[in-house]
Design an enzyme around this catalytic site. Structure first.
Site, mmCIF file in Angstrom:
data_model
loop_
_atom_site.group_PDB
_atom_site.id
_atom_site.type_symbol
_atom_site.label_atom_id
_atom_site.label_comp_id
_atom_site.label_asym_id
_atom_site.label_seq_id
_atom_site.Cartn_x
_atom_site.Cartn_y
_atom_site.Cartn_z
ATOM 1 N N TRP A 109 0.875 -1.162 0.000
ATOM 2 C CA TRP A 109 0.000 0.000 0.000
ATOM 3 C C TRP A 109 0.911 1.210 0.000
ATOM 4 C CZ3 TRP A 109 1.126 -2.439 4.545
ATOM 5 C CH2 TRP A 109 1.420 -1.678 5.660
ATOM 6 N N ASP A 128 4.964 -5.205 3.721
ATOM 7 C CA ASP A 128 4.978 -6.086 4.884
ATOM 8 C C ASP A 128 6.073 -7.121 4.702
ATOM 9 O OD1 ASP A 128 2.898 -4.795 6.124
ATOM 10 O OD2 ASP A 128 1.381 -6.262 5.552
#
Length: 185
Positions: A109, A128
Site C-alpha cells: 500500500w 509487509d
C-alpha cells in the site's frame, strides 16, 4: 496425620459457626466483581515521556543523513505517516529492508509523506515482511491519508502478505519510491 485432621475440622467448624452462607456468597461475589473490574482501572501509560512506539525500549535509530531526519524506531518518523504494524527497524531489519528470515511482500500500500528536511512530499511504499510470526515490538498505527477499503492500494488495514510464500505477518517497512508530483493548480 490425625492431629492435622482434628485441627482442620476445628477450623472449619469455627468458620461455619461464625459466618453465614449469604455473607460468604456476598464476599465471594464482591471478590469476583473486583477482580473483573481491576483491568479497567486507568493507568498512566504516557508517564514514561518517551515518544518511541515501544515505550522507549529501543535506542534511537537515525539514518545519519541530514536529508532523512528523525528516529527510525519512533512512530513519529516522517516516513511512517500511513503505516500500520510493527516497525521493521525495531525487529532486526531497517526502515527499508526486512529482518533475516522474512520475505518482503511484492504487494504494497502507498502513502504520501512530507519530509521535514526539504518540505517535499514523497511517495512511500509500505511493504509487509512475512514468513515468521509478528515481532511484537514498536507497534505504530498512523492513518494519515488512509482511504476506504474500496481503494485497497491506499488502505493499510489488509494483510499484505498474500503475495509471499507464507502469509504470516512480521513487520512493515517504509521504502521511498519517488518524489510526489505537485498538484495541478
Amino acid at each position: 496425620m490425625a492431629g492435622f485432621d482434628k485441627w482442620t475440622e476445628r477450623l472449619t467448624r469455627s468458620i461455619a459457626r461464625g459466618t453465614s452462607r449469604r455473607s460468604t456468597l456476598a464476599w465471594l461475589g464482591a471478590t469476583i466483581t473486583g477482580a473483573a473490574v481491576f483491568p479497567v482501572l486507568p493507568v498512566a501509560r504516557a508517564a514514561s515521556g518517551s515518544s518511541h512506539a515501544d515505550g522507549g525500549k529501543h535506542a534511537p535509530i537515525s539514518s545519519g543523513n541530514p536529508q532523512d531526519p528523525g528516529d527510525q524506531s519512533s512512530c513519529d518518523y516522517w516516513r511512517y505517516c500511513a503505516i500500520d504494524g510493527f516497525l521493521c527497524s525495531c525487529c532486526g531489519g531497517t526502515v527499508s529492508s526486512c529482518p533475516p528470515g522474512t520475505e518482503m511482500s511484492p504487494i504494497t500500500w502507498i502513502g504520501t509523506c512530507t519530509n521535514p528536511a526539504d518540505n517535499r512530499a514523497y511517495v512511500i511504499s509500505y511493504n509487509d515482511c512475512c514468513g515468521i510470526s509478528s515481532c511484537g515490538q514498536c507497534l505504530c498505527n498512523r492513518n494519515e491519508g488512509d482511504r476506504p477499503q474500496v481503494r485497497p492500494q491506499s488502505n493499510n488495514d489488509y494483510n499484505w502478505c498474500l503475495g509471499t510464500e507464507s502469509s504470516i505477518y512480521n513487520c512493515s517497512t517504509a521504502v521511498i519510491v519517488g518524489v510526489a508530483l505537485d498538484a495541478p493548480k
